[in-house]
Design a protein around this motif. Structure first.
Motif, PDB file in Angstrom:
ATOM      1  N   ARG A  49      -4.841   1.573  28.329  1.00 14.62           N
ATOM      2  CA  ARG A  49      -4.602   0.622  29.438  1.00 14.62           C
ATOM      3  C   ARG A  49      -5.808   0.482  30.356  1.00 14.62           C
ATOM      4  NH1 ARG A  49       1.740  -0.040  29.970  1.00 14.62           N
ATOM      5  NH2 ARG A  49       0.947  -2.140  30.180  1.00 14.62           N
ATOM      6  N   GLY A  70      -8.496  -1.376  28.887  1.00 13.31           N
ATOM      7  CA  GLY A  70      -9.226  -2.469  28.253  1.00 13.31           C
ATOM      8  C   GLY A  70     -10.077  -2.041  27.069  1.00 13.31           C
ATOM      9  N   THR A 104      -9.171  -3.826  23.690  1.00 17.69           N
ATOM     10  CA  THR A 104      -9.590  -5.231  23.813  1.00 17.69           C
ATOM     11  C   THR A 104     -11.096  -5.339  23.593  1.00 17.69           C
ATOM     12  OG1 THR A 104      -7.812  -5.633  25.384  1.00 17.69           O
ATOM     13  CG2 THR A 104      -9.644  -7.199  25.411  1.00 17.69           C
ATOM     14  N   ASN A 116       5.015  -3.593  18.777  1.00 18.03           N
ATOM     15  CA  ASN A 116       3.744  -3.104  19.334  1.00 18.03           C
ATOM     16  C   ASN A 116       3.169  -4.183  20.267  1.00 18.03           C
ATOM     17  OD1 ASN A 116       1.273  -1.970  19.919  1.00 18.03           O
ATOM     18  ND2 ASN A 116       0.906  -1.242  17.822  1.00 18.03           N
ATOM     19  N   ARG A 151      -0.679  -8.303  22.122  1.00 21.72           N
ATOM     20  CA  ARG A 151      -1.385  -8.921  23.262  1.00 21.72           C
ATOM     21  C   ARG A 151      -2.896  -8.948  23.006  1.00 21.72           C
ATOM     22  NH1 ARG A 151      -1.733 -11.594  27.229  1.00 21.72           N
ATOM     23  NH2 ARG A 151      -2.578 -11.017  29.249  1.00 21.72           N
ATOM     24  N   ARG A 188      -5.019 -12.345  22.495  1.00 19.51           N
ATOM     25  CA  ARG A 188      -6.092 -12.667  23.442  1.00 19.51           C
ATOM     26  C   ARG A 188      -7.440 -12.833  22.738  1.00 19.51           C
ATOM     27  NH1 ARG A 188      -5.622  -9.290  28.556  1.00 19.51           N
ATOM     28  NH2 ARG A 188      -6.309  -7.786  27.037  1.00 19.51           N
TER      29      ARG A 188
HETATM   30  C1  LIG Z   1      -2.456  -0.374  20.935  1.00 18.25           C
HETATM   31  C2  LIG Z   1      -3.586   0.400  21.611  1.00 18.25           C
HETATM   32  C3  LIG Z   1      -4.775   0.442  20.670  1.00 18.25           C
HETATM   33  C4  LIG Z   1      -3.962  -0.326  22.924  1.00 18.25           C
HETATM   34  O1  LIG Z   1      -5.120   0.313  23.458  1.00 18.25           O
HETATM   35  P1  LIG Z   1      -5.547   0.090  24.979  1.00 18.25           P
HETATM   36  O2  LIG Z   1      -6.978   0.496  25.085  1.00 18.25           O
HETATM   37  O3  LIG Z   1      -4.582   0.732  25.857  1.00 18.25           O
HETATM   38  O4  LIG Z   1      -5.415  -1.493  25.122  1.00 18.25           O
HETATM   39  P2  LIG Z   1      -5.966  -2.392  26.335  1.00 18.25           P
HETATM   40  O5  LIG Z   1      -6.180  -1.515  27.531  1.00 18.25           O
HETATM   41  O6  LIG Z   1      -7.113  -3.167  25.808  1.00 18.25           O
HETATM   42  O7  LIG Z   1      -4.694  -3.291  26.655  1.00 18.25           O
HETATM   43  C5  LIG Z   1      -4.513  -4.521  26.052  1.00 18.25           C
HETATM   44  C6  LIG Z   1      -3.274  -5.186  26.598  1.00 18.25           C
HETATM   45  O8  LIG Z   1      -2.117  -4.491  26.169  1.00 18.25           O
HETATM   46  C7  LIG Z   1      -1.349  -4.119  27.292  1.00 18.25           C
HETATM   47  N1  LIG Z   1      -0.758  -2.843  27.016  1.00 18.25           N
HETATM   48  C8  LIG Z   1      -1.409  -1.690  26.796  1.00 18.25           C
HETATM   49  N2  LIG Z   1      -0.515  -0.698  26.533  1.00 18.25           N
HETATM   50  C9  LIG Z   1       0.707  -1.293  26.606  1.00 18.25           C
HETATM   51  C10 LIG Z   1       2.023  -0.829  26.434  1.00 18.25           C
HETATM   52  N3  LIG Z   1       2.267   0.457  26.112  1.00 18.25           N
HETATM   53  N4  LIG Z   1       3.052  -1.705  26.574  1.00 18.25           N
HETATM   54  C11 LIG Z   1       2.813  -3.000  26.867  1.00 18.25           C
HETATM   55  N5  LIG Z   1       1.577  -3.515  27.044  1.00 18.25           N
HETATM   56  C12 LIG Z   1       0.543  -2.666  26.914  1.00 18.25           C
HETATM   57  C13 LIG Z   1      -2.322  -4.034  28.416  1.00 18.25           C
HETATM   58  O9  LIG Z   1      -1.667  -4.162  29.661  1.00 18.25           O
HETATM   59  C14 LIG Z   1      -3.235  -5.174  28.124  1.00 18.25           C
HETATM   60  O10 LIG Z   1      -2.662  -6.396  28.511  1.00 18.25           O
HETATM   61  P3  LIG Z   1      -3.069  -7.071  29.900  1.00 18.25           P
HETATM   62  O11 LIG Z   1      -4.549  -7.272  29.871  1.00 18.25           O
HETATM   63  O12 LIG Z   1      -2.292  -8.321  29.906  1.00 18.25           O
HETATM   64  O13 LIG Z   1      -2.683  -6.085  30.953  1.00 18.25           O
HETATM   65  C15 LIG Z   1      -3.145   1.848  21.967  1.00 18.25           C
HETATM   66  O14 LIG Z   1      -1.941   1.795  22.686  1.00 18.25           O
HETATM   67  C16 LIG Z   1      -2.963   2.733  20.751  1.00 18.25           C
HETATM   68  O15 LIG Z   1      -3.902   3.391  20.295  1.00 18.25           O
HETATM   69  N6  LIG Z   1      -1.741   2.734  20.197  1.00 18.25           N
HETATM   70  C17 LIG Z   1      -1.460   3.510  18.976  1.00 18.25           C
HETATM   71  C18 LIG Z   1      -2.178   2.919  17.758  1.00 18.25           C
HETATM   72  C19 LIG Z   1      -1.856   1.439  17.549  1.00 18.25           C
HETATM   73  O16 LIG Z   1      -0.749   0.976  17.808  1.00 18.25           O
HETATM   74  N7  LIG Z   1      -2.867   0.712  17.027  1.00 18.25           N
HETATM   75  C20 LIG Z   1      -2.731  -0.702  16.708  1.00 18.25           C
HETATM   76  C21 LIG Z   1      -2.060  -0.819  15.370  1.00 18.25           C
HETATM   77  S1  LIG Z   1      -1.731  -2.546  15.011  1.00 18.25           S
END
Ligand SMILES: CC(C)(COP(=O)(O)OP(=O)(O)OC[C@H]1O[C@@H](n2cnc3c(N)ncnc32)[C@H](O)[C@@H]1OP(=O)(O)O)[C@@H](O)C(=O)NCCC(=O)NCCS
Length: 186
Positions: free
Chosen positions: A123, A125, A128, A154, A159, A163
Motif C-alpha cells: 500500500r 505504490g 504499481t 484480488n 486495480r 490503472r
Molecule cells: C497485490 C500486491 C502486489 C499489491 O502490492 P502493493 O505494493 O501494496 O500495491 P500498491 O501499493 O501499488 O497498490 C495498488 C492499489 O491497490 C490498492 N490496494 C492495495 N492493497 C489493497 C487491499 N488489500 N485491498 C484493496 N485495495 C488494495 C491500493 O490502495 C492501490 O489503489 P489506490 O491507488 O487506488 O489506493 C500485494 O498485495 C501482494 O503482494 N499480494 C500478494 C501477491 C499477489 O496477489 N500478487 C498479484 C497476483 S495477480
C-alpha cells in the motif's frame, strides 16, 4: 502515483534488480515475513528449492538467471522468464517475473507477469511502480502486448492492472481458479 514515504521513514527509491546472491540475508528477511502457505507470486520459488543455505540460494539464483537464457530450453510446459527483485538499496521488498511467451496454461490462467510485495511494504505504490517498470522492459524486449491475470477477489491486483491500462478480455474458470484476464497494449 509515486512510491510514498511513510511518516518517519525514508522515501523509497525502488529498482528492479537482477537476482544476486549478495542479497541473501535481505531476501531471507523478506521471505520470513511471508504469510505461511501463501505463494510468493513472481518469485520463481518452487517446492524443493533450498533458499536457506548459501549453496542452495546460489543454485536457486543461478536457476533464475538460466530461466531467462534463450540458449537454455525451458522445462516442458514452461516459458523463458526474467526475474527481478524489487529492491530499495540492498533491501528486498518484493519480486516480479516477466514471461517472454505464453504457454497454453499461461494464456489461460497465468499471463506474462507475476509480482508480489512484502506485506510490510504494501500500500505504498510499489506494485504499481514495479508493473510500470516491467512494462517498459517488456517494450524494450519488443513485446507488443502482455496478458495479466488476477483472481476476482484480488482487488489490489485488479486495480494495479486496470490503472496500467489493462483491458479486461474475460473471466475464466481455470485449473488454478477463476481468473480475470487483461491485455495491456505496449
Ligand atoms: C497485490 C500486491 C502486489 C499489491 O502490492 P502493493 O505494493 O501494496 O500495491 P500498491 O501499493 O501499488 O497498490 C495498488 C492499489 O491497490 C490498492 N490496494 C492495495 N492493497 C489493497 C487491499 N488489500 N485491498 C484493496 N485495495 C488494495 C491500493 O490502495 C492501490 O489503489 P489506490 O491507488 O487506488 O489506493 C500485494 O498485495 C501482494 O503482494 N499480494 C500478494 C501477491 C499477489 O496477489 N500478487 C498479484 C497476483 S495477480
Amino acid at each position: 502515483m509515486g512510491v510514498v514515504a511513510r511518516e518517519g521513514e525514508d522515501e523509497l527509491r525502488p529498482e528492479l534488480t537482477r537476482p544476486d546472491t549478495s542479497l541473501h540475508a535481505s531476501w531471507l528477511a523478506t521471505y520470513a515475513e511471508w504469510p505461511a502457505g501463501s505463494h510468493m507470486d513472481g518469485a520463481g520459488l518452487a517446492a524443493g528449492d533450498d533458499v536457506t543455505t548459501r549453496e542452495g540460494f546460489a543454485a536457486w539464483v543461478a536457476k533464475l538467471h538460466r530461466s531467462a537464457d534463450p540458449a537454455v530450453t525451458p522445462a516442458p510446459g514452461r516459458a523463458h522468464s526474467t526475474y527481478w527483485w524489487i529492491t530499495n538499496g540492498d533491501t528486498c521488498l518484493g519480486a516480479l517475473e516477466l514471461r517472454h511467451a505464453l504457454t497454453p496454461l499461461l494464456l489461460e490462467a497465468g499471463g506474462h507477469i507475476g509480482y508480489s510485495v512484502c506485506p510490510r511494504y504494501r500500500r505504498r505504490g510499489l506494485a504499481t511502480w514495479a508493473l510500470d517498470t516491467a512494462l517498459d522492459r517488456a517494450r524494450a524486449r519488443g513485446m507488443d502486448e502482455v496478458l495479466l491475470t488476477c483472481s476476482p477477489d484480488n482487488h489490489a491486483s485488479a486495480r494495479i492492472i486496470e490503472r496500467a491500462g489493462g483491458v479486461l478480455e474475460d473471466v475464466r474458470d481455470t485449473v488454478i481458479g477463476p481468473k480475470q484476464r487483461y491485455w495491456i497494449a505496449l
